[in-house]
Design an enzyme around this catalytic site. Structure first.
Site, PDB file in Angstrom:
ATOM      1  N   LYS A  47      -1.658  -1.472  -3.926  1.00 16.05           N
ATOM      2  CA  LYS A  47      -2.704  -0.451  -3.909  1.00 16.05           C
ATOM      3  C   LYS A  47      -1.994   0.883  -4.077  1.00 16.05           C
ATOM      4  CE  LYS A  47      -6.345   1.810  -1.268  1.00 16.05           C
ATOM      5  NZ  LYS A  47      -7.036   1.974   0.033  1.00 16.05           N
ATOM      6  N   TYR A  52       0.862  -1.185   0.000  1.00 13.39           N
ATOM      7  CA  TYR A  52       0.000   0.000   0.000  1.00 13.39           C
ATOM      8  C   TYR A  52       0.894   1.228   0.000  1.00 13.39           C
ATOM      9  CZ  TYR A  52      -3.981   2.919   1.615  1.00 13.39           C
ATOM     10  OH  TYR A  52      -4.962   3.865   1.749  1.00 13.39           O
TER      11      TYR A  52
END
Length: 301
Positions: free
Chosen positions: A171, A143
């Site tokens: 992400k 992330y």
């Protein structure tokens, strides 16, 4: 490493919702509400759910609540959607513990943010992710959100980490489109747009899909953007992305966290949501009315 991507890899599905964490009016974890909301999101087109992420208020939920949430949502959706559990903390040891607990509770993967606040150098960032991936029994989604963590996962670091067999996805909230393309060009990592305004743009360069906060309120519309793109209808996909822009701006770019705006809309819709936990505050009446007006304009037909 040179990418060999010929088709889009989707290890966790395509339309992932960064699901809010429902609370009761007393502020406790609402597991029944989580089951109900998760089932609705999946019925409306989400084939993946990210639990205990930023939108899921992970900084203010306990380790026990995080595991209970995964187990409850798994019970609700079965194998109809993949579950990715947010486990990132500023402490490598704690992150490993959360990753192990998430896998045991039924998660298909874990979302691991770069360690925040301490601003570790890239060598330490890489070592952190490798330690979590080595210990985890499930695949890892990195992330990259430097606006919140204060630390970027640099493209060169991503490229090295792509060689780890359990690190399979990203992400992307980096707001570095060139850096993202560099990683896509040199690895087989599955990229997921973490910013709703980038859903279509990242798809155009090979992203696997999205992890969407806006999907809490309009899961069908976010799914329709990707449906149109996958069908080769780029004009239709563009039209849908642009139609969503006012709501995306209101939910994600108007000064309130996405958690706050998503819960305000879900409350108006009669869906499980409940209050936010301090230090967050609920949306005021004016902001909530503005969100609702944008929602109605998008869903009017």
């Amino acid at each position: 490493m040179t990418s060999t991507r010929t088709t889009t890899r989707r290890p966790f599905g395509r339309t992932l919702c960064a699901m809010i964490t429902p609370f009761t009016e007393a502020g406790d974890l609402d597991l029944d509400g989580a089951r109900e909301l998760a089932a609705w999101l999946v019925a409306e087109g989400c084939d993946g759910l990210v639990l205990s992420g930023t939108t899921g208020e992970s900084p203010t939920t306990t380790d026990t609540e995080k595991a209970e949430l995964v187990a409850a949502v798994r019970d609700a959706v079965g194998d109809r959607a993949s579950l990715v559990a947010g486990v990132g903390t500023a402490d490598t040891r704690h992150t490993v513990e959360l990753a192990l607990a998430a896998g045991k509770a039924g998660a298909d993967g874990v979302l691991v943010v770069a360690p925040y606040y301490s601003k570790p150098p890239q060598e330490a960032v890489e070592a952190h992710f490798r330690a979590v991936a080595d210990a985890s029994g499930v695949p890892v989604m990195l992330y990259d959100i430097p606006g919140r963590t204060g630390t970027r996962i640099e493209p060169e670091t991503m490229i090295r980490l792509a060689g780890h067999p359990r690190i399979v996805a990203v992400k992307d909230c980096s707001y570095d489109f060139l850096g993202t393309q560099k990683v896509l060009a040199h690895t087989d990592l599955a990229y997921y747009a973490g910013c709703d305004e980038h859903v279509l743009a990242l798809s155009a360069v090979g992203a696997a899909g999205c992890v969407s906060t806006v999907a809490n309120a309009v899961p069908g519309h976010i799914t329709a953007i990707l449906d149109a793109f996958d069908a080769g209808d780029t004009v239709g996909a563009t039209e849908r992305q642009l139609r969503a822009t006012p709501l995306i701006e209101a939910m994600m770019g108007a000064g309130l966290p996405g958690t706050v705006t998503a819960k305000a809309l879900l409350a108006r819709l009669g869906r499980p949501a409940g209050p936010v936990r301090a230090p967050l505050l609920p949306a005021g009446r004016e902001a909530a009315d503005g969100l609702w007006a944008r929602y109605e304009a998008l869903t009017a037909g």
